[in-house]
Motif scaffolding. Structure first.
Motif, short mmCIF file in Angstrom:
data_model
loop_
_atom_site.label_atom_id
_atom_site.label_comp_id
_atom_site.label_asym_id
_atom_site.label_seq_id
_atom_site.Cartn_x
_atom_site.Cartn_y
_atom_site.Cartn_z
N SER A 49 6.44 1.99 -0.83
CA SER A 49 5.87 2.64 0.23
C SER A 49 5.87 4.25 0.17
CB SER A 49 6.94 2.50 1.67
OG SER A 49 7.24 1.03 2.05
N THR A 70 4.50 2.11 6.23
CA THR A 70 3.12 1.61 7.26
C THR A 70 2.01 1.79 6.01
OG1 THR A 70 2.57 3.71 8.11
CG2 THR A 70 3.69 2.14 9.56
N ILE A 71 2.28 2.37 4.89
CA ILE A 71 1.29 2.52 3.89
C ILE A 71 2.10 2.42 2.55
CG2 ILE A 71 -0.43 4.08 2.61
CD1 ILE A 71 -0.61 5.88 4.86
N ARG A 72 1.58 1.16 1.95
CA ARG A 72 2.32 0.55 0.66
C ARG A 72 1.11 0.49 -0.39
NH1 ARG A 72 3.24 -1.83 5.38
NH2 ARG A 72 1.89 -3.61 4.88
N TYR A 73 1.74 0.51 -1.65
CA TYR A 73 0.72 0.21 -2.71
C TYR A 73 1.64 -0.40 -3.92
CZ TYR A 73 3.90 3.09 -5.75
OH TYR A 73 4.99 3.62 -6.35
N LEU A 101 -3.80 -1.07 -2.15
CA LEU A 101 -3.12 -0.49 -0.94
C LEU A 101 -3.19 -1.03 0.43
CD1 LEU A 101 -4.77 2.99 -1.69
CD2 LEU A 101 -2.52 2.39 -2.12
N GLU A 102 -2.12 -1.15 1.18
CA GLU A 102 -2.09 -1.80 2.52
C GLU A 102 -1.56 -0.59 3.54
OE1 GLU A 102 -0.68 -6.42 1.53
OE2 GLU A 102 0.70 -4.85 2.38
N PHE A 103 -2.35 -0.57 4.78
CA PHE A 103 -2.26 -0.04 5.74
C PHE A 103 -2.01 -0.62 6.68
CE2 PHE A 103 -5.30 1.88 2.65
CZ PHE A 103 -4.74 3.22 2.70
#
Length: 712
Positions: free
Chosen positions: A201, A207-210, A242-244
């Motif tokens: 994270s 809330t933002i992961r990679y 990337l996930e948001f």
């Protein structure tokens, strides 16, 4: 074996196989009751789960995370845990874990595969996370979480695709917790590969992961050019996902990967009319200056919106850019000769630049709902493909005669001088609807249909197709199911693009495939072991076949491409994957295949078997945990006799290859460090892998691999 007539008519041996699998469930139920406490204790003590070897979901089979037991189709899932144990470096070494997949030629730094005897197209046979991927190169596997082999026609969900099936590659996803792995492996040839796999994270709220993967690989191959140098490969890979969490219900995922892959060319070996390898096992006929240089990038995005607890919509887009330069010497035997040491051989050098552009997109609307006591899993969606191809090429003198060992200087060729760029493009659209209907605890129905259009500007060769799929699942017990399915495939063929072919520039009609399949799946030992079995019958019409011709001074044509008759493949498969005892894990499969061309009687291919379609194939890979720190592996691969040419006059012998491995893991100041040693082809077996009599892949002898991995 006969699967002709009704889809319910099968041979005695086929029914016996299914009966054997089904009868095992009675014993398994009793065994499960006796081992359940041991399983619970094992999980408590070691923290390991059986999912290292067994994966219960294949996202590509139904375009969603639906359990394999609720999927009326033969599907195998190969997790990265298994392929990491095997020190796999490419997709061919991954797919050896499914005997329904056989390898073809590996020339030009690309890999060709067949599923159930049907060759996979580079353009429509491969998926990345459910989207078509142009796969005219060695796919990177370090970014993959698992590889799914979807067997049988899948056109209802994916449009243009072959009758044998699809390969869906599922990439690694971002993680909430911090992950940082560093790996290094090498072999006795001096090859090296460095890997970094990191995730976590970015912000405190997570809330933002990679997830990112970096790979640098330098490979020294065992075969040699005639000047004594070895073929080499230089590859670099970068991957970022990337996930948001935009809101609690809205997720945005962005993905980018870039591959730079340059290698010398080894088209493979030549076989004589007796099927024997011409020259030595390690001789490369290509010139040392020949190479292929691939640059591939993918930029994609996915947006998932949860409308409610039961309904969601998902949309995605991917832009793939694939550029390749190939400076090729294009060696071939002198016509009528099988002795290049006496008669020499020819080269026809050229410098070529290829530009492929694949733009794909999809939108899926899925939901769970009930009508009375009947439950539904509904999928409504659409996808598209925008394809472009451009080529520049400058060729040198054809059929230059050279003698083995004779130095040939690099020709002055440059594709930039080509002013007549060859281009083609098309657009493909598809709309589909699918419903998985659960009638009660014992019965489920699957129904789906798709409409496809493929449009080509200016060529007058547009294609249209309707592809249905039907399935029935009967569950006689909670841990087992028996299914039946019917599906169709649709594969546009484009045009013949070969100046040496009699029918060069001829538009080809699509190939249409039709399959009947009956199978069974059982989860044993409290769900830790999955057993599968399937009988299949696939028929393809409008089969495209390219045959060699006798070249005359007046004709000059080397091949002829035609479409007539059918191709029919029948057979059965069995597979097992998961945990056998507290310390013993395994993955294995086998396939029997009866494949033939059904052509007009005057056609010389009538009744012949396609290239690289063995009657029998099998594989096994096991893991035995001696202690919590030490694990041993054993594997074997069997591939039966295969034909090396379409006329079936040249064949390749069957072979068995044995592999072993061992890994030791230790904790050093909170860091998990593992050391692994593998030996592939333990008994140094001579064998021929995939490819025809003019480009056969020569099996590597005994091969040692050493790997180190640190998990921080």
């Amino acid at each position: 074996m006969s699967l002709s007539g009704s889809p319910f008519t099968y041979s005695t041996i086929g029914l016996a196989v299914l009966a054997a699998i089904a009868s095992a469930t009675a014993v398994a139920d009793e065994a499960a009751n006796t081992v359940v406490d041991a399983n619970i204790e094992r999980i408590t003590v070691t923290g390991r789960t059986f999912n290292d070897y067994k994966v219960g979901v294949a996202s590509g089979a139904m375009r969603g995370d639906i359990d394999l037991m609720d999927t009326p189709q033969s599907v195998s899932v190969i997790p990265d845990f298994v392929t990491d144990e095997q020190l796999a470096t490419n997709l061919s070494e991954v797919l050896v874990n499914d005997s329904s997949v056989t390898s073809g030629s590996e020339k030009w730094n690309r890999q060709v595969f067949n599923i159930r005897g049907f060759e996979l197209s580079s353009g429509s046979g491969f998926l990345i996370n459910g989207q078509q991927q142009w796969s005219h190169y060695v796919q990177p596997i370090e970014t993959l979480q698992q590889v799914e082999v979807l067997k049988g026609p899948s056109s209802m969900l994916y449009g243009q695709s072959g009758p044998g099936g699809l390969i869906n590659m599922v990439t690694k996803k971002p993680t909430y917790d911090t992950v940082f792995d560093v790996g290094f492996d090498t072999d006795e040839e001096g090859s090296t590969r460095f890997q970094i796999d990191a995730g976590g994270s970015i912000n405190e709220a997570q809330t933002i992961r990679y997830r990112t993967v970096l790979v640098k690989q330098d490979t020294q191959y065992w075969r040699e050019y005639q000047d004594g140098s070895n073929q080499e490969r230089d590859r670099w890979l970068g991957y970022l996902n990337l996930e948001f969490d935009i809101t609690d219900d809205l997720l945005l995922s962005l993905k980018y990967d870039h591959t730079q892959d340059k290698t010398g060319i080894d088209r493979g070996g030549w076989l004589n009319s007796d099927g024997k390898l011409i020259g030595g096992r390690d001789i490369i006929w290509d010139m040392p200056w020949a190479f292929t240089d691939n640059t591939v990038s993918n930029l994609g995005a996915e947006l998932t919106y949860h409308i409610s607890d039961n309904w969601k919509v998902k949309a995605g887009y991917n832009d793939q850019q694939f550029n390749r330069q190939r400076l090729d010497s294009s060696p071939s035997l002198v016509k009528g000769s099988e002795d290049p040491f006496k008669d020499g051989y020819t080269i026809s050098p050229f410098d070529r630049y290829d530009d492929w552009q694949h733009k794909t997109g999809f939108i899926d609307f899925t939901g769970d709902f009930s009508t009375g006591d009947v439950e539904h899993k509904l999928l409504i969606g659409a996808n598209m493909l925008d394809y472009y191809y451009g080529q520049l090429k400058e060729a040198g003198d054809k059929n230059q005669l050279v003698m083995p060992g004779q130095p040939v200087s690099r020709p002055d060729l440059d594709y930039h001088r080509d002013t007549t760029k060859s281009e083609s493009d098309y657009k493909h659209y598809g709309f589909y609807i699918q419903d998985l209907i659960t009638l009660n605890d014992s019965w489920q129905l699957l129904a789906g249909v798709r409409y496809d259009e493929q449009k080509k500007d200016g060529e007058g060769n547009n294609s249209y197709a309707v592809s249905p799929k039907f399935g029935v699942i009967y569950s006689p017990a909670e841990n087992g199911s028996i299914y039946l399915n019917y599906s169709k495939s649709f594969t546009p063929q484009g045009m013949v693009n070969d100046p040496d072919d009699v029918n060069d520039k001829m538009n080809l009609d699509p190939e249409y495939g039709e399959q009947y399949e009956i199978g069974t799946k059982w989860e044993l030992f409290d769900g830790s072991l999955l057993l599968t079995g399937a009988l299949f019958d696939i028929t393809v019409s409008n089969v495209t076949v390219t045959q060699d011709l006798e070249v005359t001074p007046t004709s000059g044509d080397k091949t002829i491409t035609t479409q007539s008759g059918e191709q029919r493949h029948k057979g059965f498969e069995m597979g097992a994957q998961g945990q056998l005892t507290e310390k013993w894990f395994m993955s294995g499969s086998m396939m029997y295949l009866d494949a033939e061309y059904v052509r007009p009687e005057e056609d010389r291919l009538d009744g012949k078997t396609p290239v690289d379609a063995p009657e029998w194939s099998a594989n096994i890979w096991t893991r035995y945990e001696v202690t919590e720190a030490l694990a041993l592996n054993f594997g074997a691969v069997y591939v039966g006799e295969r034909f090396a040419n379409t006329d079936n006059t040249i064949s390749k012998d069957a072979y068995v290859r044995f592999d072993i491995g061992a890994a030791y893991t230790m904790d050093i100041k909170g860091t998990d460090l593992s050391v692994r040693l593998n030996v592939k082809n333990l008994f140094d077996q001579d064998y021929l892998a995939g490819g025809t009599n003019t480009d056969v892949t020569v099996g590597e002898g005994r091969h040692f691999g050493l790997a180190l991995e640190a998990k921080f």
